[in-house]
Scaffold this active site. Structure first.
Site, mmCIF file in Angstrom:
data_model
loop_
_atom_site.group_PDB
_atom_site.id
_atom_site.type_symbol
_atom_site.label_atom_id
_atom_site.label_comp_id
_atom_site.label_asym_id
_atom_site.label_seq_id
_atom_site.Cartn_x
_atom_site.Cartn_y
_atom_site.Cartn_z
ATOM 1 N N ASN A 8 -3.498 7.266 45.707
ATOM 2 C CA ASN A 8 -1.854 6.949 45.927
ATOM 3 C C ASN A 8 -1.881 7.371 47.252
ATOM 4 O O ASN A 8 -2.053 8.570 47.687
ATOM 5 C CB ASN A 8 -0.984 7.890 45.083
ATOM 6 C CG ASN A 8 0.507 7.950 45.201
ATOM 7 O OD1 ASN A 8 0.586 7.410 46.283
ATOM 8 N ND2 ASN A 8 0.880 8.735 44.454
ATOM 9 N N ARG A 10 0.540 7.966 49.266
ATOM 10 C CA ARG A 10 1.537 8.842 49.365
ATOM 11 C C ARG A 10 1.382 10.298 48.995
ATOM 12 O O ARG A 10 1.953 11.273 49.352
ATOM 13 C CB ARG A 10 2.828 8.531 48.808
ATOM 14 C CG ARG A 10 3.422 7.234 49.263
ATOM 15 C CD ARG A 10 4.733 6.835 48.398
ATOM 16 N NE ARG A 10 5.656 7.991 48.768
ATOM 17 C CZ ARG A 10 6.648 7.956 48.039
ATOM 18 N NH1 ARG A 10 6.793 7.449 46.808
ATOM 19 N NH2 ARG A 10 7.565 8.797 48.443
ATOM 20 N N CYS A 11 0.097 10.598 48.575
ATOM 21 C CA CYS A 11 -0.420 11.925 48.074
ATOM 22 C C CYS A 11 -1.276 12.511 49.071
ATOM 23 O O CYS A 11 -2.249 12.053 49.270
ATOM 24 C CB CYS A 11 -0.896 11.812 46.671
ATOM 25 S SG CYS A 11 -1.839 13.377 46.187
ATOM 26 N N SER A 12 -1.005 13.721 49.556
ATOM 27 C CA SER A 12 -1.872 14.273 50.459
ATOM 28 C C SER A 12 -3.365 14.666 49.664
ATOM 29 O O SER A 12 -4.264 14.434 50.679
ATOM 30 C CB SER A 12 -1.198 15.690 50.939
ATOM 31 O OG SER A 12 -0.921 16.649 49.856
#
Length: 116
Positions: A8, A10-12
């Protein structure tokens, strides 16, 4: 060497895990699982590869959606897998697959155990 990362962007933690793989010259096929939802069979295989006893171990139990769907009260494994298939946001991330093994990148360094 077959390597996939269920990613993903958007996931750090997902970004960190992908960067770690790149740093170690491990080329991974990127599967953006929110766009390309894994099949029920794929989710079942990943759960087995991770060595999990329950599909719940692959779920993001702190997601509002988990609570909205009352999944804490759900004990049917098939229903839990179906919920992840229907709502991929519930799938923990990132997941790295290498041959017949899998690891979740939390912390990102955990995935390095998959590689000799």
């Amino acid at each position: 060497m077959t390597v996939q990362i269920f990613h993903n962007p958007r996931c750090s933690k997902s970004r960190e895990t992908l960067a770690l793989l790149n740093t170690h010259n491990i080329n991974a096929e990127i599967v953006e699982y929110l766009k390309d939802t894994p099949s029920i069979e794929t989710l079942q295989r990943i759960i087995k590869q991770l060595g999990f006893d329950s599909a719940r171990q692959l779920m993001r139990t702190k997601e509002d959606l988990y609570k909205e769907l009352a999944l804490k009260e759900q004990h049917d494994e098939t229903a839990l897998v179906l919920a992840m298939h229907q709502h991929p946001k519930l799938i923990e991330r990132p997941i790295v697959l290498h041959n017949d093994r899998a690891a979740i990148g939390r912390p990102p360094e955990a995935v390095l155990a998959l590689f000799p």
